[in-house]
Structure formats: structure tokens, C-alpha cells
Write a protein that holds these residues in place. Sequence first.
Motif, short mmCIF file in Angstrom:
data_model
loop_
_atom_site.label_atom_id
_atom_site.label_comp_id
_atom_site.label_asym_id
_atom_site.label_seq_id
_atom_site.Cartn_x
_atom_site.Cartn_y
_atom_site.Cartn_z
N LEU A 7 0.82 -1.21 0.00
CA LEU A 7 0.00 0.00 0.00
C LEU A 7 0.86 1.26 0.00
O LEU A 7 0.50 2.26 -0.63
N GLU A 8 2.00 1.22 0.69
CA GLU A 8 2.91 2.37 0.67
C GLU A 8 3.49 2.55 -0.73
O GLU A 8 3.62 3.68 -1.21
N LEU A 9 3.83 1.47 -1.39
CA LEU A 9 4.34 1.55 -2.75
C LEU A 9 3.29 2.16 -3.67
O LEU A 9 3.60 3.02 -4.50
N TYR A 10 2.04 1.76 -3.50
CA TYR A 10 0.95 2.35 -4.31
C TYR A 10 0.82 3.84 -4.05
O TYR A 10 0.56 4.61 -4.98
N LYS A 11 1.01 4.27 -2.81
CA LYS A 11 0.94 5.70 -2.50
C LYS A 11 2.05 6.46 -3.24
O LYS A 11 1.83 7.56 -3.74
N LYS B 107 10.02 1.66 -13.28
CA LYS B 107 10.58 1.94 -11.96
C LYS B 107 9.88 1.11 -10.88
O LYS B 107 10.53 0.49 -10.03
N TYR B 108 8.54 1.08 -10.92
CA TYR B 108 7.80 0.40 -9.86
C TYR B 108 7.67 -1.10 -10.10
O TYR B 108 7.52 -1.86 -9.14
N PRO C 298 -7.63 -0.84 -4.29
CA PRO C 298 -6.66 -1.93 -4.43
C PRO C 298 -6.17 -2.15 -5.87
O PRO C 298 -5.48 -3.14 -6.14
N ARG C 299 -6.49 -1.26 -6.79
CA ARG C 299 -6.13 -1.47 -8.19
C ARG C 299 -4.62 -1.60 -8.36
O ARG C 299 -3.85 -0.97 -7.63
N PRO C 300 -4.19 -2.40 -9.33
CA PRO C 300 -2.75 -2.65 -9.51
C PRO C 300 -2.01 -1.50 -10.19
O PRO C 300 -2.62 -0.53 -10.67
N ARG D 258 -3.01 2.20 -12.12
CA ARG D 258 -2.62 3.47 -11.51
C ARG D 258 -1.83 4.34 -12.47
O ARG D 258 -1.89 5.57 -12.40
N VAL D 259 -1.10 3.72 -13.35
CA VAL D 259 -0.17 4.43 -14.22
C VAL D 259 -0.75 4.71 -15.61
O VAL D 259 -0.39 5.69 -16.24
#
Length: 131
Positions: A2-6, A98-99, A74-76, A80-81
Motif C-alpha cells: 500500500l505504501e508503494l501504491y501511494k 521503476k515500480y 486496491p487497483r494494480p 494506476r499508471v
Amino acid sequence: MLELYKQVDREVDAAGPVCVASGKCCRFTEYGHVLYLSNLEADVLLAAAPTYDKPVSADFCPFQKENLCTAREPRPLGCRVYYCDPNYQETSREITEKYLLKLKQLAEASGVPWEYAPLHRFLNRGITKAP
């Protein structure tokens, strides 16, 4: 995760892509693309997303309703990108790469085997957590 998603969301927001809410991003076959995600992302998605009908087709995302995402939190990474904005495409690729690397590193550090597959494969299988 979740932190990575943020972190991803902050980078995408800073890049400022335009979304016209056409819903094309979730109609994979119609728009000519495939949504891939890792098993780590699938676990997050499946744990928090609304119920959906199986089997899931590779043609579209079952979480899209009236051109909006019902699994927004919760989307991957790919969701998000990805934006249709032509001025954002190169930035999108850079953020994705990068992610993806960070996700692979997280899997390795956690001792979780890496799997990367189209969305429908994970959704048809269900929870993917390693023992």
C-alpha cells in the motif's frame, strides 16, 4: 504494497496526466491492450475488490461499472499508471518500469516467487498467496 501504491500515485499525480473517463482503459480487447499484474498486486486486489462473476474474460475488467472503477483503492500498478493522454506516454513507461522493479525487489525480499500474468488469469484462479 500500500505504501508503494501511494508512492506511485504521487508520481502519477505530479506528472499530471489527463483522464477523460472514457473507460477505454478497462475494455482491453476494444482498446488493444492487456493488463498485466504481479501476484503481489493480485493478492491486494483480490483481498479488497468487490465480488465479480467468473469466469473472467480477457476482454475487459470486471470491476469497471459505467466507465468507473469499483476497485479503485486496491487497483494494480498498471491501472494506476495507465492514461490515454498522449503527452503522458513516455512518463507512464518510466513510472511503470521503476515500480515493476520495486515490486520484483519486494517479492524477492519477502521470499515470494515472482509471477506476472494478465488480470483474468489471477481473477479466475482466486487468491494467489504463497504459503
